[in-house]
Write a protein that holds these residues in place. Structure first.
Motif, PDB file in Angstrom:
ATOM      1  N   LYS A 653      -6.555 -10.547 -16.292  1.00  0.00           N
ATOM      2  CA  LYS A 653      -7.173 -11.333 -15.219  1.00  0.00           C
ATOM      3  C   LYS A 653      -6.821 -10.821 -13.846  1.00  0.00           C
ATOM      4  CE  LYS A 653      -9.014 -14.498 -17.898  1.00  0.00           C
ATOM      5  NZ  LYS A 653     -10.455 -14.797 -17.913  1.00  0.00           N
ATOM      6  N   GLY A 654      -5.854  -9.984 -13.706  1.00  0.00           N
ATOM      7  CA  GLY A 654      -5.453  -9.578 -12.382  1.00  0.00           C
ATOM      8  C   GLY A 654      -4.864  -8.210 -12.355  1.00  0.00           C
ATOM      9  N   VAL A 655      -4.142  -7.894 -11.254  1.00  0.00           N
ATOM     10  CA  VAL A 655      -3.632  -6.562 -10.991  1.00  0.00           C
ATOM     11  C   VAL A 655      -2.169  -6.642 -10.633  1.00  0.00           C
ATOM     12  CG1 VAL A 655      -3.826  -4.572  -9.501  1.00  0.00           C
ATOM     13  CG2 VAL A 655      -5.880  -5.799 -10.161  1.00  0.00           C
ATOM     14  N   ALA A 656      -1.332  -5.849 -11.274  1.00  0.00           N
ATOM     15  CA  ALA A 656       0.095  -5.825 -10.957  1.00  0.00           C
ATOM     16  C   ALA A 656       0.310  -4.979  -9.724  1.00  0.00           C
ATOM     17  CB  ALA A 656       0.881  -5.262 -12.131  1.00  0.00           C
ATOM     18  N   ILE A 657       0.840  -5.611  -8.682  1.00  0.00           N
ATOM     19  CA  ILE A 657       1.002  -4.918  -7.410  1.00  0.00           C
ATOM     20  C   ILE A 657       1.952  -3.735  -7.536  1.00  0.00           C
ATOM     21  CG2 ILE A 657       1.673  -5.214  -4.999  1.00  0.00           C
ATOM     22  CD1 ILE A 657      -0.885  -6.654  -5.887  1.00  0.00           C
ATOM     23  N   SER A 658       2.906  -3.845  -8.446  1.00  0.00           N
ATOM     24  CA  SER A 658       3.886  -2.761  -8.577  1.00  0.00           C
ATOM     25  C   SER A 658       3.243  -1.476  -9.052  1.00  0.00           C
ATOM     26  CB  SER A 658       4.991  -3.178  -9.536  1.00  0.00           C
ATOM     27  OG  SER A 658       4.451  -3.440 -10.830  1.00  0.00           O
ATOM     28  N   LYS A 659       2.012  -1.562  -9.584  1.00  0.00           N
ATOM     29  CA  LYS A 659       1.339  -0.375 -10.104  1.00  0.00           C
ATOM     30  C   LYS A 659       0.457   0.297  -9.054  1.00  0.00           C
ATOM     31  CE  LYS A 659       2.952  -0.913 -14.299  1.00  0.00           C
ATOM     32  NZ  LYS A 659       3.881   0.043 -14.904  1.00  0.00           N
ATOM     33  N   TRP A 660       0.463  -0.194  -7.843  1.00  0.00           N
ATOM     34  CA  TRP A 660      -0.359   0.408  -6.782  1.00  0.00           C
ATOM     35  C   TRP A 660       0.309   1.676  -6.276  1.00  0.00           C
ATOM     36  CZ3 TRP A 660      -5.110  -1.036  -4.850  1.00  0.00           C
ATOM     37  CH2 TRP A 660      -5.623  -2.234  -5.320  1.00  0.00           C
ATOM     38  N   LYS A 661      -0.530   2.671  -5.981  1.00  0.00           N
ATOM     39  CA  LYS A 661      -0.057   3.935  -5.417  1.00  0.00           C
ATOM     40  C   LYS A 661      -0.984   4.336  -4.282  1.00  0.00           C
ATOM     41  CE  LYS A 661       0.854   8.783  -6.555  1.00  0.00           C
ATOM     42  NZ  LYS A 661       0.827   9.824  -7.627  1.00  0.00           N
ATOM     43  N   SER A 662      -0.425   4.598  -3.104  1.00  0.00           N
ATOM     44  CA  SER A 662      -1.247   4.947  -1.944  1.00  0.00           C
ATOM     45  C   SER A 662      -1.148   6.440  -1.661  1.00  0.00           C
ATOM     46  CB  SER A 662      -0.800   4.154  -0.712  1.00  0.00           C
ATOM     47  OG  SER A 662       0.542   4.476  -0.374  1.00  0.00           O
ATOM     48  N   PHE A 663      -2.219   6.975  -1.081  1.00  0.00           N
ATOM     49  CA  PHE A 663      -2.282   8.392  -0.738  1.00  0.00           C
ATOM     50  C   PHE A 663      -2.397   8.608   0.774  1.00  0.00           C
ATOM     51  CE2 PHE A 663      -4.193   7.714  -4.910  1.00  0.00           C
ATOM     52  CZ  PHE A 663      -3.369   8.514  -5.682  1.00  0.00           C
ATOM     53  N   HIS A 664      -2.561   7.531   1.529  1.00  0.00           N
ATOM     54  CA  HIS A 664      -2.634   7.585   2.990  1.00  0.00           C
ATOM     55  C   HIS A 664      -1.880   6.376   3.527  1.00  0.00           C
ATOM     56  CE1 HIS A 664      -5.900  10.641   3.029  1.00  0.00           C
ATOM     57  NE2 HIS A 664      -6.290  10.022   1.936  1.00  0.00           N
ATOM     58  N   LYS A 665      -1.647   6.361   4.815  1.00  0.00           N
ATOM     59  CA  LYS A 665      -1.110   5.171   5.441  1.00  0.00           C
ATOM     60  C   LYS A 665      -2.167   4.078   5.395  1.00  0.00           C
ATOM     61  CE  LYS A 665       1.904   7.661   8.661  1.00  0.00           C
ATOM     62  NZ  LYS A 665       2.202   7.949  10.079  1.00  0.00           N
ATOM     63  N   LEU A 666      -1.777   2.908   4.879  1.00  0.00           N
ATOM     64  CA  LEU A 666      -2.737   1.836   4.676  1.00  0.00           C
ATOM     65  C   LEU A 666      -2.596   0.773   5.754  1.00  0.00           C
ATOM     66  CD1 LEU A 666      -2.447   1.342   0.799  1.00  0.00           C
ATOM     67  CD2 LEU A 666      -4.002   2.824   2.071  1.00  0.00           C
ATOM     68  N   GLY A 667      -3.733   0.268   6.198  1.00  0.00           N
ATOM     69  CA  GLY A 667      -3.746  -0.827   7.151  1.00  0.00           C
ATOM     70  C   GLY A 667      -4.154  -2.133   6.494  1.00  0.00           C
ATOM     71  N   PHE A 668      -3.969  -2.224   5.166  1.00  0.00           N
ATOM     72  CA  PHE A 668      -4.349  -3.417   4.445  1.00  0.00           C
ATOM     73  C   PHE A 668      -3.396  -3.596   3.269  1.00  0.00           C
ATOM     74  CE2 PHE A 668      -6.860   0.171   2.950  1.00  0.00           C
ATOM     75  CZ  PHE A 668      -6.627   0.163   1.587  1.00  0.00           C
ATOM     76  N   SER A 669      -3.404  -4.796   2.716  1.00  0.00           N
ATOM     77  CA  SER A 669      -2.538  -5.077   1.572  1.00  0.00           C
ATOM     78  C   SER A 669      -3.355  -5.064   0.285  1.00  0.00           C
ATOM     79  CB  SER A 669      -1.866  -6.443   1.744  1.00  0.00           C
ATOM     80  OG  SER A 669      -2.813  -7.478   1.579  1.00  0.00           O
ATOM     81  N   GLU A 670      -2.643  -4.930  -0.824  1.00  0.00           N
ATOM     82  CA  GLU A 670      -3.313  -4.912  -2.111  1.00  0.00           C
ATOM     83  C   GLU A 670      -3.981  -6.242  -2.430  1.00  0.00           C
ATOM     84  OE1 GLU A 670      -0.284  -4.031  -1.481  1.00  0.00           O
ATOM     85  OE2 GLU A 670       0.085  -1.978  -2.134  1.00  0.00           O
ATOM     86  N   PHE A 671      -3.414  -7.338  -1.885  1.00  0.00           N
ATOM     87  CA  PHE A 671      -3.988  -8.648  -2.172  1.00  0.00           C
ATOM     88  C   PHE A 671      -5.382  -8.784  -1.585  1.00  0.00           C
ATOM     89  CE2 PHE A 671       0.606  -9.447  -2.353  1.00  0.00           C
ATOM     90  CZ  PHE A 671       0.688  -9.944  -3.638  1.00  0.00           C
ATOM     91  N   GLU A 672      -5.605  -8.127  -0.420  1.00  0.00           N
ATOM     92  CA  GLU A 672      -6.935  -8.174   0.165  1.00  0.00           C
ATOM     93  C   GLU A 672      -7.965  -7.564  -0.769  1.00  0.00           C
ATOM     94  OE1 GLU A 672      -7.529  -7.470   4.468  1.00  0.00           O
ATOM     95  OE2 GLU A 672      -5.477  -6.703   4.426  1.00  0.00           O
ATOM     96  N   ILE A 673      -7.545  -6.568  -1.526  1.00  0.00           N
ATOM     97  CA  ILE A 673      -8.465  -5.884  -2.439  1.00  0.00           C
ATOM     98  C   ILE A 673      -8.750  -6.765  -3.658  1.00  0.00           C
ATOM     99  CG2 ILE A 673      -8.796  -3.857  -3.894  1.00  0.00           C
ATOM    100  CD1 ILE A 673      -8.848  -3.276  -0.899  1.00  0.00           C
ATOM    101  N   THR A 674      -7.703  -7.214  -4.312  1.00  0.00           N
ATOM    102  CA  THR A 674      -7.877  -7.930  -5.581  1.00  0.00           C
ATOM    103  C   THR A 674      -8.591  -9.263  -5.401  1.00  0.00           C
ATOM    104  OG1 THR A 674      -5.656  -8.876  -5.327  1.00  0.00           O
ATOM    105  CG2 THR A 674      -5.863  -6.837  -6.597  1.00  0.00           C
ATOM    106  N   ASP A 675      -8.461  -9.867  -4.220  1.00  0.00           N
ATOM    107  CA  ASP A 675      -9.098 -11.159  -4.006  1.00  0.00           C
ATOM    108  C   ASP A 675     -10.594 -11.050  -3.750  1.00  0.00           C
ATOM    109  OD1 ASP A 675      -6.691 -12.392  -4.338  1.00  0.00           O
ATOM    110  OD2 ASP A 675      -6.247 -12.594  -2.200  1.00  0.00           O
ATOM    111  N   CYS A 676     -11.088  -9.847  -3.525  1.00  0.00           N
ATOM    112  CA  CYS A 676     -12.502  -9.677  -3.144  1.00  0.00           C
ATOM    113  C   CYS A 676     -13.340  -9.003  -4.231  1.00  0.00           C
ATOM    114  CB  CYS A 676     -12.614  -8.861  -1.858  1.00  0.00           C
ATOM    115  SG  CYS A 676     -11.943  -9.698  -0.411  1.00  0.00           S
ATOM    116  N   LEU A 677     -12.763  -8.829  -5.435  1.00  0.00           N
ATOM    117  CA  LEU A 677     -13.522  -8.206  -6.522  1.00  0.00           C
ATOM    118  C   LEU A 677     -14.376  -9.261  -7.209  1.00  0.00           C
ATOM    119  CD1 LEU A 677     -10.848  -5.754  -7.999  1.00  0.00           C
ATOM    120  CD2 LEU A 677     -12.515  -5.390  -6.175  1.00  0.00           C
ATOM    121  N   LYS A 678     -15.411  -9.680  -6.470  1.00  0.00           N
ATOM    122  CA  LYS A 678     -16.305 -10.735  -6.944  1.00  0.00           C
ATOM    123  C   LYS A 678     -17.722 -10.177  -7.046  1.00  0.00           C
ATOM    124  CE  LYS A 678     -13.455 -14.023  -4.328  1.00  0.00           C
ATOM    125  NZ  LYS A 678     -13.445 -14.982  -3.195  1.00  0.00           N
ATOM    126  N   GLU A 679     -18.528 -10.871  -7.841  1.00  0.00           N
ATOM    127  CA  GLU A 679     -19.882 -10.384  -8.087  1.00  0.00           C
ATOM    128  C   GLU A 679     -20.713 -10.326  -6.814  1.00  0.00           C
ATOM    129  OE1 GLU A 679     -21.243  -9.087 -10.969  1.00  0.00           O
ATOM    130  OE2 GLU A 679     -19.104  -9.114 -11.431  1.00  0.00           O
TER     131      GLU A 679
END
Length: 985
Positions: A653-679
């Motif tokens: 049902k969701g995403v484990a934040i500890s499994k996130w890996k970034s390749f650039h400096k990010l100006g956003f959090s992982e929660f912003e991504i997972t909360d918007c994966l809607k139809e």
């Protein structure tokens, strides 16, 4: 008289002449073939004989049909067996048509046939063995069809056959030794067939009349048989692009008539054989990309070669003085070896050298003075050696030079004035030497100069104003020198500039006004100078800038808020004298290192502003703020912990934040991504997952690709385990930094859920825009820009990545467009990391790619290299010209490539150009079309490299028309060396 008239009226009319039997046979041919172009329109059944019909010739004595030539007539249908009923037929050609049947004909009836040409059709199935029953056959050409299976063993019974061409088919048996029984054979071509691994039959040594033996890309293994030395009349031997091993047999020195030997891209080892000095007719010798060792025999160097090509081997030792005695030496390519010593002083003195490439060896000493003595030298590539001394003065008089690469040597002294101003040179690369003096004002004469690379030297003095006259300049790299004075104001005229690097010099003054004209600038690096004044707000208007480094200067004033308009991969304004508040976009921790060392600069980044002079109230405010922040952090951590526990309880049902890996400096959090994966945020669905548009809290948008539960497997190689598309894409895109490759921000892999977060491309894909309702929005300049951007992205993958990367699914839907219609290559789910460009193809277990874009040889051999990408990109170029998809019901059984060729031959080029495009661009579109057709050549070796494609596109769209013919076609010179073995820009 009355009686005579009465008899005349009552007598029956004379009988009309009827068509003879041969004409009736040919009428049956006409009825059995589709003829959309009307080529057979004058085959009139009311004629007495067919001798005046199109394509028909008759014997002047007997009046019988002797020749039928219907080549290039757009005919389709099954092969007409009735041809064999023409008793005197000696020559039959149906070449370059659409004959699409199998050859189930019994050719034993064609008793007088001497020439049979069925090349470049769509014939399938096995090659009929009955062809060997034609006793008079001398010329058999079945090139470019889809024949499968074995070469019939019966072919060994030919008694008069002189030319046998079977190249470019799907033959998958072995190369039969029975062909060695055709003692009359003069030319044998079996190249570009996916044969089963087989050795070169030793029986081929019996073909003593053979003049041409073409066995390139035939999956040959084992040793080269010594029996080939018996071919005393052989002029052209091509065994390239195979898996041959062992040493080159010494019997090769017995080929008394040989003019060309091609052995490149095999696994040959050992030393070059003795006895090669006997090959007095040899003009070209290419043993590149093998494992040869030892030295170059002096006897070989004494030959009058036109081209000696031994690059990418293990050769050692000096280049013999005797090579300078060659009177016909046109090309000398020895790069990527271990050659050492100095060059012969007479090199070029007696021979019309056109290309000299000795790069990546261990040569030393001075550059010979007379390399251009005959006035023909075009390419001079000596980089990555230890050459010393000055650049010869005579090279400044070489008006034919196009490309000069002297990088990474030990050259000293001043560069000759005339050398700076060579009129035809488009690439001048002098990086990493010990050159000194000033850049001469005579550089203004170098009107064709596109790339100027002079970094890492000891150049001094001001940069001349005349550099602003180089209207074609794309790259200027002059870092690591001692340039002084101001950046010339004239440089704002360089509207084509893509990269400007003047870092690590002693430049002073301000950045010149008017840099908003640098609309193509991608990289601006002025770091480590003494520049001052304000950072111009115009920088924020540069539409494609993604690298900005102004660090370690003396810039003052505020950071322009307009910089927020840029999409930067790198921003560095550190160690200046900037002051004031940071623009809101940059006032966060991820940009902290971009502004260090500016004491007057303030923002919300901890430690950026000095503590001195702060009021006590402000200190109290910070304490209170810190307490609230700490409390908020504790609260958020608690919520996150609870949420993670809850999500782990509900599988998938969701995403484990500890499994996130970034390749650039990010100006956003992982929660912003997972909360918007809607139809409601879904913007696309593909074969491997769904794509969502996510709008972040800062107003920016990203694209998120969520893979389906079981990602498709992508074969890596024959030895490594399979990897899914997610892993391939992360591995590939995570390492890439290029303006024309889509940027991967970060990824997540929990096993059950796999996400990729990309930069969002507001204009979608080229395929959707080109073939959708908005296709009319793409005018020709926009299409040209998209093509050039995409070509540069692919060129980066093929030539600048280490190791190189083959995309394997290049298509218009995988070319994404930003807000300014800048193009990015996307979707690397089936990309393949290869050993190196030019090393040959690697086998895949499945076909990757999309219908209509797959190169012919990839579809039937499952062998992949960069040439497969180049074919697919050529299809994209043709889409841009025609506005049509690669497959269209209107094409019938053809694809876009064949439809264009057919339509151009039948109706002219105007009928293939997209009617939405302006007619004023026709000349440029025609040149562009030729490049697309060159990329989609049926033979991979004839396709240019992506570096070459980029150069062709730049010149096709630029002002340099010197290489364009009167008919709007690219001249043969312009398209030369399509195989591109050499080291290009």
């Amino acid at each position: 008289m009355f009686l005579f008239l009465l008899l005349l009226v009552l007598s029956p009319p004379p009988l009309a002449f009827s068509l003879n039997q041969e004409g009736l046979y040919l009428q049956r041919v006409k009825q059995g073939l589709a003829d959309p172009s009307g080529a057979l329109a004058n085959w009139n059944e009311r004629d007495e004989t067919p001798c005046k019909w199109y394509g028909i010739r008759c014997d002047s004595v007997t009046g019988q049909v002797s020749s039928v030539n219907l080549s290039n007539s757009q005919l389709s249908g099954p092969f007409p067996a009735v041809f064999c009923r023409l008793p005197s037929l000696s020559n039959l050609s149906l070449a370059i048509n659409l004959i699409n049947s199998s050859l189930t004909v019994d050719f034993s009836g064609c008793q007088n046939l001497t020439q049979l040409d069925l090349s470049d059709n769509l014939l399938v199935g096995p090659i009929p063995g009955s062809l060997a029953k034609i006793p008079t056959l001398k010329h058999l050409d079945l090139t470019g069809n889809n024949f499968t299976g074995d070469i019939p063993a019966s072919f060994g019974r030919f008694r008069q056959l002189e030319k046998l061409y079977l190249q470019g088919n799907l033959l998958n048996g072995t190369v039969p030794g029975s062909l060695g029984n055709i003692f009359t054979l003069r030319e044998l071509g079996l190249a570009y067939n996916p044969f089963a691994p087989s050795q070169i039959p030793s029986e081929f040594g019996n073909l003593t009349n053979l003049k041409m033996l073409w066995l390139s890309h035939c999956n040959l293994v084992g040793r080269i048989p010594g029996s080939l030395g018996r071919l005393s009349q052989l002029q052209n031997l091509d065994l390239s692009l195979n898996g041959l091993t062992g040493s080159i047999p010494s019997s090769i020195g017995e080929l008394k008539s040989i003019m060309q030997i091609e052995l490149y891209n095999n696994f040959l080892s050992g030393e070059l054989p003795t006895g090669m000095g006997n090959l007095t007719t040899l003009r070209r010798f290419d043993a590149s990309m093998n494992n040869l060792s030892g030295t170059i025999p002096s006897e070989l160097c004494g030959l009058q070669l036109e081209s000696l090509n031994l690059y990418d081997n293990g050769l050692e030792g000096p280049l013999p003085e005797s090579i300078a005695s060659s009177k016909l030496l046109h090309e000398l390519k020895l790069f990527n070896n271990k050659l050492s010593g100095s060059l012969p002083s007479q090199l070029g003195e007696n021979s019309p050298l056109q290309l000299l490439d000795l790069s990546s060896n261990q040569f030393s000493g001075i550059i010979p003075e007379n390399l251009c003595a005959k006035g023909k030298l075009e390419d001079l590539v000596l980089m990555n050696n230890s050459f010393s001394g000055e650049i010869p003065v005579n090279l400044g008089k070489c008006k034919t030079l196009l490309r000069v690469r002297l990088k990474h040597n030990r050259l000293t002294g001043r560069v000759p004035d005339n050398f700076w101003g060579l009129r035809r040179v488009y690439l001048l690369e002098l990086d990493e030497n010990l050159l000194s003096g000033q850049v001469s004002p005579s550089i203004s004469n170098a009107h064709n100069l596109s790339i100027l690379l002079i970094s890492g030297n000891q150049f001094s003095g001001p940069i001349p104003d005349e550099i602003g006259l180089l209207g074609n300049l794309v790259v200027f790299s002059g870092s690591g020198n001692s340039f002084t004075g101001r950046i010339p104001a004239s440089m704002i005229k360089l509207s084509q500039l893509d990269r400007l690097d003047l870092s690590k010099n002693e430049l002073t003054g301000c950045i010149p006004e008017g840099i908003s004209k640098w609309v193509n600038l991608n990289e601006l690096n002025l770091a480590n100078n003494r520049l001052s004044g304000r950072i111009p707000s115009e920088i924020g208007s540069l539409p494609v800038l993604n690298y900005l480094d102004l660090s370690r200067n003396s810039f003052s004033g505020k950071v322009p808020i307009e910089l927020q308009n840029l999409k930067l991969n790198l921003l560095n304004l550190s160690n200046n004298q900037l002051s004031g508040e940071l623009p809101p976009l940059y006032a966060n921790e991820i940009y902290s290192k971009s502004f260090l060392g500016n004491p007057g600069l303030c923002g919300d980044i901890a430690g950026l502003c000095p503590d001195t002079g702060r009021s006590k109230n402000r200190q109290y405010l910070w304490i209170l703020r810190s307490i609230f922040i700490l409390a908020g952090v504790v609260f958020v951590v608690g919520v996150v912990w609870f949420g993670m526990k809850y999500r782990s309880f509900k599988k998938g049902k969701g995403v484990a934040i500890s499994k996130w890996k970034s390749f650039h400096k990010l100006g956003f959090s992982e929660f912003e991504i997972t909360d918007c994966l809607k139809e409601e945020n879904l913007i696309g669905t593909g074969a491997s997952g769904k794509v969502y548009k996510v709008v972040l809290s800062n107003g920016d948008a990203v694209a998120v690709k969520k893979f389906f539960g079981v990602p498709k497997k992508v074969d890596s190689s024959t030895v490594s385990s399979e990897r899914d598309e997610f892993e391939v894409e992360v591995e590939t895109l995570g390492k890439i930094r290029h303006k024309n490759i889509v940027r991967l921000w970060c990824c997540c892999n929990t096993g059950d859920c796999k996400l990729l977060v990309y930069e969002y491309m507001p204009n979608g894909s080229l395929g959707d825009l080109l073939h959708g309702r908005k296709g009319g929005l793409l005018d020709w300049p926009t299409r040209y820009k998209i093509a050039l951007d995409a070509a540069e992205g692919l060129s980066y993958l093929h030539h600048d990545c280490v190791p190189p990367i083959v995309h394997r699914d290049v298509k218009s839907n995988n070319i994404l467009l930003d807000g300014e219609f800048g193009a990015r290559i996307a979707d690397f789910g089936v990309a393949k990391i290869v050993e190196g460009i030019g090393r040959g193809a690697e086998s895949m277990s499945v076909i990757a790619g999309s219908c209509g874009y797959i190169a012919p040889e990839y579809a039937y051999t499952l062998r992949v290299n960069e040439k497969s990408d180049i074919y697919s990109f050529g299809v994209v170029l043709l889409e841009l010209v025609t506005g049509r998809p690669p497959n269209d019901p209107e094409f019938g059984e053809k694809d876009l490539v064949k439809w264009i060729c057919t339509t151009m031959d039948q109706k002219g080029v105007e009928q293939v150009i997209d009617p939405k495009l302006s007619s004023s661009c026709k000349e440029e579109i025609c040149r562009f079309l030729d490049i697309g057709l060159l990329c989609t050549n049926a033979l991979p070796i004839n396709r240019p490299s992506m570096r070459k494609v980029v150069k062709l596109l730049q010149e096709a769209g630029g002002e340099n028309k010197s290489k364009i013919g009167k008919d709007g076609k690219l001249s043969p010179y312009y398209l030369e060396d399509a195989s591109d073995h050499g080291s290009l820009v």
